[in-house]
Design an enzyme around this catalytic site. Structure first.
Site, PDB file in Angstrom:
ATOM      1  N   CYS A 180       0.587  -1.305  -0.196  1.00  0.00           N
ATOM      2  CA  CYS A 180       0.126  -0.166   0.290  1.00  0.00           C
ATOM      3  C   CYS A 180       0.899   1.450  -0.442  1.00  0.00           C
ATOM      4  CB  CYS A 180      -1.028  -0.232   0.996  1.00  0.00           C
ATOM      5  SG  CYS A 180      -2.283   1.759   1.216  1.00  0.00           S
ATOM      6  N   HIS A 181       0.389   2.043  -0.408  1.00  0.00           N
ATOM      7  CA  HIS A 181       1.286   4.088  -1.021  1.00  0.00           C
ATOM      8  C   HIS A 181       1.301   4.344   0.628  1.00  0.00           C
ATOM      9  CE1 HIS A 181      -2.271   3.936  -4.068  1.00  0.00           C
ATOM     10  NE2 HIS A 181      -1.809   4.967  -3.444  1.00  0.00           N
TER      11      HIS A 181
END
Length: 442
Positions: A169-170
């Site tokens: 996930c960023h």
């Protein structure tokens, strides 16, 4: 020829980001980039886009689209997953509109909450199908999962299949940078430590040259809270619980029982909460796609700058044996976070190199942060129980334990809402009428 397979390749913009990043890695010259999607038109769009990018960058790789998923996966070394089961219509709309009839409002509905529960229930069987295919044709591949709900799906893959999986996930890599930008602070030279669960990991330490920067962060945040801005929920959580959380305010507004409350509608205005935000984003993306499509898909001069996504850097580290540190979602085996359940999927610092993905030990979170994480983990684990047993009572219990849902609705209304959602999803969901367990062990 080594192979990277992208499942959900019809997500053309995201395919450009992740596979475009991979094109810029010298160690991946000669790889095949295999594309698969159930939407053939979008699949062909992505194939054409990536061929144009390959030729523009003068890269020696092969781009190949597949209509057969198992063949796309065959002999893959890395598998990237970016699917959305049920799409915007009907499933995402159902996730919002039926709860709304019961007075339950949401912002994003893709992690926990009632929307997250049902997104999980329709996605887990597909993920299990992927695992069965991979076990047959690429059992040693690393599965890089970008699909939400991140914690549950990554947890299922690691608990109930033999496929080596890490969730990406960023929110972690932009957390401190965006916080400092909002507060007018310089992020240069900052040392950070982040851990927790996906979308609710915590900035545990933030220092420069040994100096704790939290006092100044909190001072500036209190000043900023005097005016309306987009991050009011996270700043409120930091003020009351002591630490900044990785994911956005629109997400965290629905992970807690404090912010979206029909009895106190003034809180929506006070905390600047964008109800139905994900629906608006989807509509905008659909509207904008035809405008974007020509420039992206048929652009012979297409260029790419490496994005912030972790995927290409993990693959590069494993190919070159040059270590790369990142925030990854992994099973809490051995209690990496010692005051969270071992069955939970946690987001912790990890190292990638040729030996694979090595998560790091964190120890105890501050107890108030672990308590907030556990409220979400409860719903995550019961959602998994519902999916692997097909027992409806676990769906009810997952919803009953969701912090936001439980703070708004009665037991009877929660159960009735779940039944309405099951009926509305129809063929998108398994039939929760049998008590026979599905086969998920590989």
């Amino acid at each position: 020829m080594s192979k990277i397979t992208f499942l959900g390749a019809g997500s053309t913009v995201f395919a450009k980001n992740v596979l475009g990043d991979c094109m810029l890695v010298p160690a991946l010259e000669g790889f095949e980039f295999a594309l698969f999607d159930i939407d053939e038109q979008r699949l062909r769009d992505s194939e054409r886009m990536l061929i144009n990018l390959k030729e523009s960058l003068n890269k020696k790789i092969e781009i190949k689209a597949y209509l057969n998923r198992k063949e796309a996966l065959r002999d893959a070394k890395y598998v990237i997953n970016a699917i959305q089961v049920g799409g915007y219509k009907p499933s995402t709309v159902i996730d919002f509109e039926i709860p709304k009839k019961y007075g339950l409002r949401q912002t994003i509905a893709d992690t926990i909450g009632i929307g997250g529960i049902f997104r999980n229930l329709r996605t887990i069987p597909v993920m299990i199908e992927f695992a069965h295919d991979m076990d047959e044709v690429c059992p040693d591949a690393l599965f890089l999962n970008y699909t939400n709900p991140m914690a549950v799906l990554t947890g299922v893959m690691n608990r109930f299949t033999s496929i080596n999986t890490v969730g990406l996930c960023h929110s972690v890599q932009v957390c401190t940078k965006n916080l400092f930008k909002a507060l007018g602070m310089d992020p240069e030279g900052v040392q950070e430590k982040i851990a927790g669960i996906n979308h609710m990991a915590w900035l545990l330490e933030v220092k420069r040259n040994g100096e704790d920067l939290y006092p100044e962060i909190k001072r500036r945040a209190r000043e900023l809270q005097k005016t309306k801005h987009k991050d009011m929920v996270r700043f409120e959580l930091m003020d009351k619980f002591g630490y900044y959380v990785t994911e956005s305010s629109e997400h965290n507004a629905e992970y807690h029982p404090y912010f979206i409350k029909s009895r106190y509608p003034e809180l929506i205005e006070k905390y600047n909460i964008p109800l139905d935000e994900y629906l608006r984003r989807c509509e905008k993306q659909i509207k904008d796609w035809e405008t974007m499509r020509e420039d992206l898909v048929n652009n012979k001069s297409l260029v790419h700058v490496r994005s912030k996504e972790y995927g290409s850097r993990i693959i590069e580290a494993m190919e070159t044996n040059i270590p790369f540190k990142f925030g990854g979602n992994v099973l809490n085996t051995g209690r990496l976070i010692s005051n969270l359940p071992e069955k939970a999927c946690v987001e912790v610092p990890c190292i990638a190199d040729r030996s694979g993905i090595i998560p790091t030990y964190v120890g105890d979170l501050p107890e108030q942060l672990a308590a907030l994480n556990r409220t979400n983990i409860n719903t995550q684990l019961l959602t998994i129980e519902a999916a692997v047993t097909r027992k409806k009572e676990y769906i009810y219990q997952a919803a009953l334990l969701d912090p936001h849902t439980a703070s708004e609705l009665s037991i009877d209304n929660i159960i009735s809402m779940c039944d309405d959602l099951i009926e509305a999803h129809g063929d998108w969901l398994p039939q929760f009428t049998s008590h026979d367990s599905i086969v998920v062990k590989l």
